[in-house]
Write a protein that holds these residues in place. Structure first.
Motif, mmCIF file in Angstrom:
data_model
loop_
_atom_site.group_PDB
_atom_site.id
_atom_site.type_symbol
_atom_site.label_atom_id
_atom_site.label_comp_id
_atom_site.label_asym_id
_atom_site.label_seq_id
_atom_site.Cartn_x
_atom_site.Cartn_y
_atom_site.Cartn_z
ATOM 1 N N SER A 77 -11.307 -0.234 -6.769
ATOM 2 C CA SER A 77 -11.397 0.755 -5.091
ATOM 3 C C SER A 77 -9.748 1.576 -5.561
ATOM 4 O O SER A 77 -8.821 0.082 -4.900
ATOM 5 N N TRP A 78 -9.118 1.908 -4.975
ATOM 6 C CA TRP A 78 -7.896 2.928 -4.486
ATOM 7 C C TRP A 78 -7.987 2.309 -2.355
ATOM 8 O O TRP A 78 -9.039 2.196 -1.782
ATOM 9 N N ILE A 79 -6.992 1.240 -2.047
ATOM 10 C CA ILE A 79 -7.059 0.958 -0.586
ATOM 11 C C ILE A 79 -5.696 1.521 -0.014
ATOM 12 O O ILE A 79 -4.910 1.691 -0.445
ATOM 13 N N SER A 80 -5.737 1.592 0.982
ATOM 14 C CA SER A 80 -4.475 1.974 2.345
ATOM 15 C C SER A 80 -4.433 1.253 3.501
ATOM 16 O O SER A 80 -5.444 0.756 3.859
ATOM 17 N N ALA A 81 -3.062 0.242 3.818
ATOM 18 C CA ALA A 81 -3.116 -0.438 4.392
ATOM 19 C C ALA A 81 -1.727 -0.111 5.082
ATOM 20 O O ALA A 81 -0.708 0.335 5.000
ATOM 21 N N LYS A 82 -2.206 -0.115 7.013
ATOM 22 C CA LYS A 82 -0.668 0.532 7.910
ATOM 23 C C LYS A 82 -0.951 -0.840 9.342
ATOM 24 O O LYS A 82 -2.187 -1.140 9.374
ATOM 25 N N ASP A 83 0.426 -0.453 9.141
ATOM 26 C CA ASP A 83 0.598 -2.183 10.794
ATOM 27 C C ASP A 83 -0.023 -1.642 11.890
ATOM 28 O O ASP A 83 0.291 0.000 11.669
ATOM 29 N N GLY B 272 2.291 1.432 11.577
ATOM 30 C CA GLY B 272 2.199 2.695 11.117
ATOM 31 C C GLY B 272 2.860 2.662 10.083
ATOM 32 O O GLY B 272 2.528 3.472 9.487
ATOM 33 N N ARG B 273 3.485 1.182 9.680
ATOM 34 C CA ARG B 273 4.183 1.280 8.329
ATOM 35 C C ARG B 273 3.482 0.866 7.441
ATOM 36 O O ARG B 273 2.131 0.450 7.514
ATOM 37 N N LEU B 274 3.638 1.819 6.239
ATOM 38 C CA LEU B 274 2.469 1.393 5.774
ATOM 39 C C LEU B 274 3.071 0.009 4.442
ATOM 40 O O LEU B 274 4.060 -0.604 4.533
ATOM 41 N N LEU B 275 1.573 -1.075 4.942
ATOM 42 C CA LEU B 275 1.818 -2.288 3.708
ATOM 43 C C LEU B 275 1.487 -2.464 2.489
ATOM 44 O O LEU B 275 2.088 -3.312 1.240
ATOM 45 N N PHE B 276 0.311 -1.883 2.238
ATOM 46 C CA PHE B 276 -0.132 -1.183 0.764
ATOM 47 C C PHE B 276 -0.669 0.551 0.450
ATOM 48 O O PHE B 276 -1.533 0.639 1.201
ATOM 49 N N ASP B 277 -0.796 0.739 -0.999
ATOM 50 C CA ASP B 277 -1.561 2.243 -0.928
ATOM 51 C C ASP B 277 -1.010 1.767 -2.297
ATOM 52 O O ASP B 277 -0.729 2.029 -3.239
ATOM 53 N N GLY B 278 -2.592 1.721 -3.277
ATOM 54 C CA GLY B 278 -2.983 1.465 -4.171
ATOM 55 C C GLY B 278 -4.117 1.466 -4.798
ATOM 56 O O GLY B 278 -4.597 1.181 -3.639
ATOM 57 N N LEU B 279 -4.572 1.420 -6.453
ATOM 58 C CA LEU B 279 -5.344 0.629 -6.915
ATOM 59 C C LEU B 279 -5.886 -0.794 -6.525
ATOM 60 O O LEU B 279 -4.792 -1.745 -7.306
ATOM 61 N N LEU B 280 -7.210 -1.127 -5.897
ATOM 62 C CA LEU B 280 -7.404 -2.507 -6.272
ATOM 63 C C LEU B 280 -7.917 -3.194 -7.560
ATOM 64 O O LEU B 280 -9.413 -2.234 -7.322
#
Length: 279
Positions: A207-213, A216-224
């Motif tokens: 699954s593709w996931i995105s995580a922010k603190d 709003g800073r992007l911690l991760f954006d990619g395919l898991l």
């Protein structure tokens, strides 16, 4: 003059049943109306935004953000209006060139290495080490106390030692090894109470996931990929977007989230400190 059909009548019959079939968006719209549901009802039930529902019913899949998410939205909306999603997905793939090639994960992770993130101290390892030290100290203290009590009992109950000769050494029992702590169900079971810790695991697929603190800073954006996991930590809040929430296992502040996410559904979640609360 010939008698019979004209050349126009002798042309092969063209089956226009394919033309008569409604489009993917039209089929979803007709099924929604037949079920007596409004766009707001479907949006609330599926968590798909109203604007995206309107666009899909108009056969505009650009707002979905790609073929993967378009297929997920079609599957989710079809179930909400009591349609079999398989024919709709087959029609969508036929009209849009079939399934796309899988996105390689290497460039995503290379981009992550190019933008290194500052990480705080490893509180989890520190707390586990402290727990092991405390358990070891308590076990050592209890063991020493038991030895002293046993020695006193032996002197009180045994014979009076003879003088002038060397006393035979009292046999000692083998010292047990220090007790080891039971392994926790998750590596974040000892997460600090003053932070929010979220672990995302692709248990049943990718699954593709995105995580922010919280800023709003992007911690991760990619395919898991299946079997992989990511852990995110922030002082107050973690915002998540899950491309296929049905294959994801979530652990928040040491507790597994038991939400029944549907396969292919896109979920937007927010978690804070303390007992997990999804926003």
């Amino acid at each position: 003059m010939s008698i019979g059909n004209s050349p126009e009548d002798e042309r092969p019959f063209e089956d226009d049943r394919e033309e008569a079939r409604p489009s993917v968006g039209r089929a979803l719209q007709q099924a929604r109306i037949a079920a007596g549901l409004t766009v707001d009802d479907v949006s609330t039930a599926t968590r798909v935004r109203i604007a995206i529902v309107h666009a899909i019913e108009a056969d505009d899949f650009a707002p979905c953000g790609g073929d993967v998410y378009a297929r997920g939205h079609i599957r989710t909306l079809a179930k909400a209006v009591h349609l079999d999603p398989a024919p709709l997905l087959a029609r969508y793939e036929a009209e849009h060139g079939g399934r796309p090639a899988p996105t390689p994960a290497a460039p995503l992770f290379e981009a992550e290495r190019i933008r290194p993130e500052r990480r705080g101290p490893n509180w989890t390892a520190a707390m586990v080490a402290a727990i092991v030290a405390v358990i070891g100290f308590v076990g050592f203290t209890l063991f020493n106390g038991g030895d002293e009590d046993g020695a006193g009992a032996n002197v009180a109950e045994g014979a009076t030692p003879a003088t002038g000769g060397s006393a035979s050494p009292t046999p000692k029992s083998k010292k047990p090894s220090d007790p080891k702590p039971e392994p926790s169900d998750s590596a974040i079971a000892a997460a600090p109470q003053d932070k929010v810790t979220v672990q995302v695991s692709a248990a049943d697929g990718r699954s593709w996931i995105s995580a922010k603190d919280h800023n709003g800073r992007l911690l991760f954006d990619g395919l898991l990929k299946q079997g992989e996991s990511k852990t995110f930590q922030d002082s107050s809040k973690i915002n998540l977007v899950l491309g296929d929430a049905g294959v994801i296992d979530l652990y928040v502040n040491g507790k597994k989230i038991e939400d029944d996410f549907q396969p292919g559904s896109v979920e937007r979640l927010t978690y804070t400190k303390g007992d997990p609360q999804a926003g």
